[in-house]
Design a protein around this motif. Structure first.
Motif, PDB file in Angstrom:
ATOM      1  N   SER A  23       0.816  -1.227   0.000  1.00 30.93           N
ATOM      2  CA  SER A  23       0.000   0.000   0.000  1.00 30.93           C
ATOM      3  C   SER A  23       0.845   1.270   0.000  1.00 30.93           C
ATOM      4  O   SER A  23       0.513   2.251   0.644  1.00 30.93           O
ATOM      5  CB  SER A  23      -0.954   0.012   1.193  1.00 30.93           C
ATOM      6  OG  SER A  23      -1.813  -1.091   1.139  1.00 30.93           O
ATOM      7  N   PHE A  24       1.954   1.257  -0.714  1.00 25.99           N
ATOM      8  CA  PHE A  24       2.789   2.448  -0.844  1.00 25.99           C
ATOM      9  C   PHE A  24       2.403   3.128  -2.140  1.00 25.99           C
ATOM     10  O   PHE A  24       2.771   2.703  -3.220  1.00 25.99           O
ATOM     11  CB  PHE A  24       4.268   2.074  -0.843  1.00 25.99           C
ATOM     12  CG  PHE A  24       5.188   3.264  -0.859  1.00 25.99           C
ATOM     13  CD1 PHE A  24       5.427   3.971   0.304  1.00 25.99           C
ATOM     14  CD2 PHE A  24       5.792   3.681  -2.029  1.00 25.99           C
ATOM     15  CE1 PHE A  24       6.261   5.079   0.305  1.00 25.99           C
ATOM     16  CE2 PHE A  24       6.631   4.775  -2.042  1.00 25.99           C
ATOM     17  CZ  PHE A  24       6.856   5.471  -0.871  1.00 25.99           C
ATOM     18  N   ARG A  25       1.637   4.194  -2.036  1.00 23.73           N
ATOM     19  CA  ARG A  25       1.116   4.872  -3.215  1.00 23.73           C
ATOM     20  C   ARG A  25       1.714   6.252  -3.449  1.00 23.73           C
ATOM     21  O   ARG A  25       1.706   6.744  -4.551  1.00 23.73           O
ATOM     22  CB  ARG A  25      -0.397   5.016  -3.108  1.00 23.73           C
ATOM     23  CG  ARG A  25      -1.105   3.697  -2.989  1.00 23.73           C
ATOM     24  CD  ARG A  25      -1.682   3.322  -4.294  1.00 23.73           C
ATOM     25  NE  ARG A  25      -2.316   2.018  -4.179  1.00 23.73           N
ATOM     26  CZ  ARG A  25      -2.575   1.273  -5.201  1.00 23.73           C
ATOM     27  NH1 ARG A  25      -2.261   1.681  -6.389  1.00 23.73           N
ATOM     28  NH2 ARG A  25      -3.137   0.105  -5.044  1.00 23.73           N
ATOM     29  N   ARG A  26       2.172   6.909  -2.390  1.00 17.00           N
ATOM     30  CA  ARG A  26       2.741   8.249  -2.573  1.00 17.00           C
ATOM     31  C   ARG A  26       3.822   8.508  -1.537  1.00 17.00           C
ATOM     32  O   ARG A  26       3.843   7.879  -0.480  1.00 17.00           O
ATOM     33  CB  ARG A  26       1.674   9.330  -2.506  1.00 17.00           C
ATOM     34  CG  ARG A  26       0.970   9.441  -1.178  1.00 17.00           C
ATOM     35  CD  ARG A  26       0.022  10.613  -1.129  1.00 17.00           C
ATOM     36  NE  ARG A  26      -1.033  10.421  -2.109  1.00 17.00           N
ATOM     37  CZ  ARG A  26      -2.037  11.241  -2.297  1.00 17.00           C
ATOM     38  NH1 ARG A  26      -2.120  12.324  -1.579  1.00 17.00           N
ATOM     39  NH2 ARG A  26      -2.956  11.006  -3.186  1.00 17.00           N
ATOM     40  N   PHE A  27       4.685   9.439  -1.861  1.00 15.85           N
ATOM     41  CA  PHE A  27       5.783   9.790  -0.974  1.00 15.85           C
ATOM     42  C   PHE A  27       5.318  10.815   0.048  1.00 15.85           C
ATOM     43  O   PHE A  27       4.487  11.675  -0.251  1.00 15.85           O
ATOM     44  CB  PHE A  27       6.967  10.328  -1.774  1.00 15.85           C
ATOM     45  CG  PHE A  27       7.616   9.295  -2.637  1.00 15.85           C
ATOM     46  CD1 PHE A  27       8.526   8.405  -2.098  1.00 15.85           C
ATOM     47  CD2 PHE A  27       7.312   9.193  -3.979  1.00 15.85           C
ATOM     48  CE1 PHE A  27       9.122   7.435  -2.869  1.00 15.85           C
ATOM     49  CE2 PHE A  27       7.895   8.226  -4.772  1.00 15.85           C
ATOM     50  CZ  PHE A  27       8.800   7.344  -4.211  1.00 15.85           C
ATOM     51  N   SER A  28       5.856  10.741   1.248  1.00 11.25           N
ATOM     52  CA  SER A  28       5.502  11.657   2.323  1.00 11.25           C
ATOM     53  C   SER A  28       6.372  12.908   2.307  1.00 11.25           C
ATOM     54  O   SER A  28       5.986  13.929   2.852  1.00 11.25           O
ATOM     55  CB  SER A  28       5.697  10.988   3.685  1.00 11.25           C
ATOM     56  OG  SER A  28       5.076   9.746   3.732  1.00 11.25           O
ATOM     57  N   LEU A  29       7.544  12.786   1.713  1.00 15.57           N
ATOM     58  CA  LEU A  29       8.523  13.870   1.773  1.00 15.57           C
ATOM     59  C   LEU A  29       8.652  14.567   0.423  1.00 15.57           C
ATOM     60  O   LEU A  29       8.322  13.998  -0.610  1.00 15.57           O
ATOM     61  CB  LEU A  29       9.882  13.303   2.195  1.00 15.57           C
ATOM     62  CG  LEU A  29       9.887  12.525   3.507  1.00 15.57           C
ATOM     63  CD1 LEU A  29      11.219  11.843   3.709  1.00 15.57           C
ATOM     64  CD2 LEU A  29       9.566  13.446   4.656  1.00 15.57           C
ATOM     65  N   PHE A  31      12.288   6.022  -0.644  1.00 19.87           N
ATOM     66  CA  PHE A  31      12.110   4.813  -1.438  1.00 19.87           C
ATOM     67  C   PHE A  31      13.171   3.784  -1.106  1.00 19.87           C
ATOM     68  O   PHE A  31      12.905   2.580  -1.161  1.00 19.87           O
ATOM     69  CB  PHE A  31      12.103   5.097  -2.938  1.00 19.87           C
ATOM     70  CG  PHE A  31      11.720   3.884  -3.714  1.00 19.87           C
ATOM     71  CD1 PHE A  31      10.398   3.483  -3.769  1.00 19.87           C
ATOM     72  CD2 PHE A  31      12.666   3.114  -4.346  1.00 19.87           C
ATOM     73  CE1 PHE A  31      10.031   2.332  -4.441  1.00 19.87           C
ATOM     74  CE2 PHE A  31      12.320   1.968  -5.025  1.00 19.87           C
ATOM     75  CZ  PHE A  31      10.994   1.579  -5.078  1.00 19.87           C
ATOM     76  N   GLY A  32      14.362   4.223  -0.747  1.00 26.03           N
ATOM     77  CA  GLY A  32      15.398   3.282  -0.320  1.00 26.03           C
ATOM     78  C   GLY A  32      14.965   2.499   0.898  1.00 26.03           C
ATOM     79  O   GLY A  32      15.200   1.289   0.996  1.00 26.03           O
ATOM     80  N   ILE A  33      14.309   3.172   1.840  1.00 24.73           N
ATOM     81  CA  ILE A  33      13.797   2.488   3.039  1.00 24.73           C
ATOM     82  C   ILE A  33      12.701   1.508   2.663  1.00 24.73           C
ATOM     83  O   ILE A  33      12.661   0.376   3.168  1.00 24.73           O
ATOM     84  CB  ILE A  33      13.308   3.525   4.067  1.00 24.73           C
ATOM     85  CG1 ILE A  33      14.497   4.325   4.598  1.00 24.73           C
ATOM     86  CG2 ILE A  33      12.547   2.855   5.205  1.00 24.73           C
ATOM     87  CD1 ILE A  33      14.112   5.541   5.415  1.00 24.73           C
ATOM     88  N   VAL A  34      11.806   1.906   1.768  1.00 28.47           N
ATOM     89  CA  VAL A  34      10.727   1.018   1.319  1.00 28.47           C
ATOM     90  C   VAL A  34      11.309  -0.206   0.612  1.00 28.47           C
ATOM     91  O   VAL A  34      10.884  -1.336   0.856  1.00 28.47           O
ATOM     92  CB  VAL A  34       9.743   1.776   0.402  1.00 28.47           C
ATOM     93  CG1 VAL A  34       8.767   0.831  -0.263  1.00 28.47           C
ATOM     94  CG2 VAL A  34       9.003   2.835   1.186  1.00 28.47           C
ATOM     95  N   ALA A  35      12.290   0.007  -0.246  1.00 30.16           N
ATOM     96  CA  ALA A  35      12.923  -1.104  -0.962  1.00 30.16           C
ATOM     97  C   ALA A  35      13.668  -2.023   0.004  1.00 30.16           C
ATOM     98  O   ALA A  35      13.652  -3.247  -0.153  1.00 30.16           O
ATOM     99  CB  ALA A  35      13.871  -0.564  -2.030  1.00 30.16           C
ATOM    100  N   LEU A  36      14.319  -1.441   0.999  1.00 31.87           N
ATOM    101  CA  LEU A  36      15.025  -2.237   2.009  1.00 31.87           C
ATOM    102  C   LEU A  36      14.038  -3.124   2.780  1.00 31.87           C
ATOM    103  O   LEU A  36      14.287  -4.323   2.971  1.00 31.87           O
ATOM    104  CB  LEU A  36      15.771  -1.315   2.968  1.00 31.87           C
ATOM    105  CG  LEU A  36      16.588  -1.975   4.063  1.00 31.87           C
ATOM    106  CD1 LEU A  36      17.761  -2.727   3.462  1.00 31.87           C
ATOM    107  CD2 LEU A  36      17.086  -0.927   5.031  1.00 31.87           C
ATOM    108  N   ALA A  37      12.914  -2.551   3.185  1.00 30.91           N
ATOM    109  CA  ALA A  37      11.892  -3.335   3.883  1.00 30.91           C
ATOM    110  C   ALA A  37      11.349  -4.444   2.988  1.00 30.91           C
ATOM    111  O   ALA A  37      11.141  -5.580   3.441  1.00 30.91           O
ATOM    112  CB  ALA A  37      10.759  -2.428   4.344  1.00 30.91           C
ATOM    113  N   HIS A  38      11.145  -4.144   1.722  1.00 33.12           N
ATOM    114  CA  HIS A  38      10.657  -5.144   0.764  1.00 33.12           C
ATOM    115  C   HIS A  38      11.637  -6.318   0.664  1.00 33.12           C
ATOM    116  O   HIS A  38      11.236  -7.484   0.702  1.00 33.12           O
ATOM    117  CB  HIS A  38      10.470  -4.486  -0.600  1.00 33.12           C
ATOM    118  CG  HIS A  38      10.158  -5.427  -1.707  1.00 33.12           C
ATOM    119  ND1 HIS A  38       8.929  -6.027  -1.850  1.00 33.12           N
ATOM    120  CD2 HIS A  38      10.919  -5.888  -2.722  1.00 33.12           C
ATOM    121  CE1 HIS A  38       8.956  -6.820  -2.905  1.00 33.12           C
ATOM    122  NE2 HIS A  38      10.158  -6.749  -3.461  1.00 33.12           N
ATOM    123  N   ASN A  39      12.932  -6.005   0.569  1.00 37.12           N
ATOM    124  CA  ASN A  39      13.940  -7.056   0.446  1.00 37.12           C
ATOM    125  C   ASN A  39      14.094  -7.863   1.725  1.00 37.12           C
ATOM    126  O   ASN A  39      14.275  -9.081   1.669  1.00 37.12           O
ATOM    127  CB  ASN A  39      15.277  -6.447   0.030  1.00 37.12           C
ATOM    128  CG  ASN A  39      15.264  -5.982  -1.402  1.00 37.12           C
ATOM    129  OD1 ASN A  39      14.563  -6.533  -2.233  1.00 37.12           O
ATOM    130  ND2 ASN A  39      16.028  -4.950  -1.693  1.00 37.12           N
TER     131      ASN A  39
END
Length: 55
Positions: free
Chosen positions: A16-22, A32-40
């Motif tokens: 459910s990541f649809r938009r950036f907060s920052l 997005f690096g944090i999101v990708a890290l969590a995904h991996n």
């Protein structure tokens, strides 16, 4: 960098990541690096869980 579309679809649909907060390119890159890290990490955890089921 080259990403597969399936990773983006999985992050968008299942996480459910649809938009950036920052705002700002640097901050978006970090977010997005944090999101990708969590995904991996979740991917590795799922693989480890599947491998441990056989034991």
């Amino acid at each position: 960098m080259k990403f597969k579309e399936s990773a983006f679809g999985h992050i968008k649909g299942n996480r459910s990541f649809r938009r950036f907060s920052l705002w700002g390119l640097d901050k978006v890159h970090v977010e997005f690096g944090i999101v990708a890290l969590a995904h991996n990490i979740l991917k590795v955890a799922g693989i480890c869980q599947l491998l441990s089921w056989g034991k």
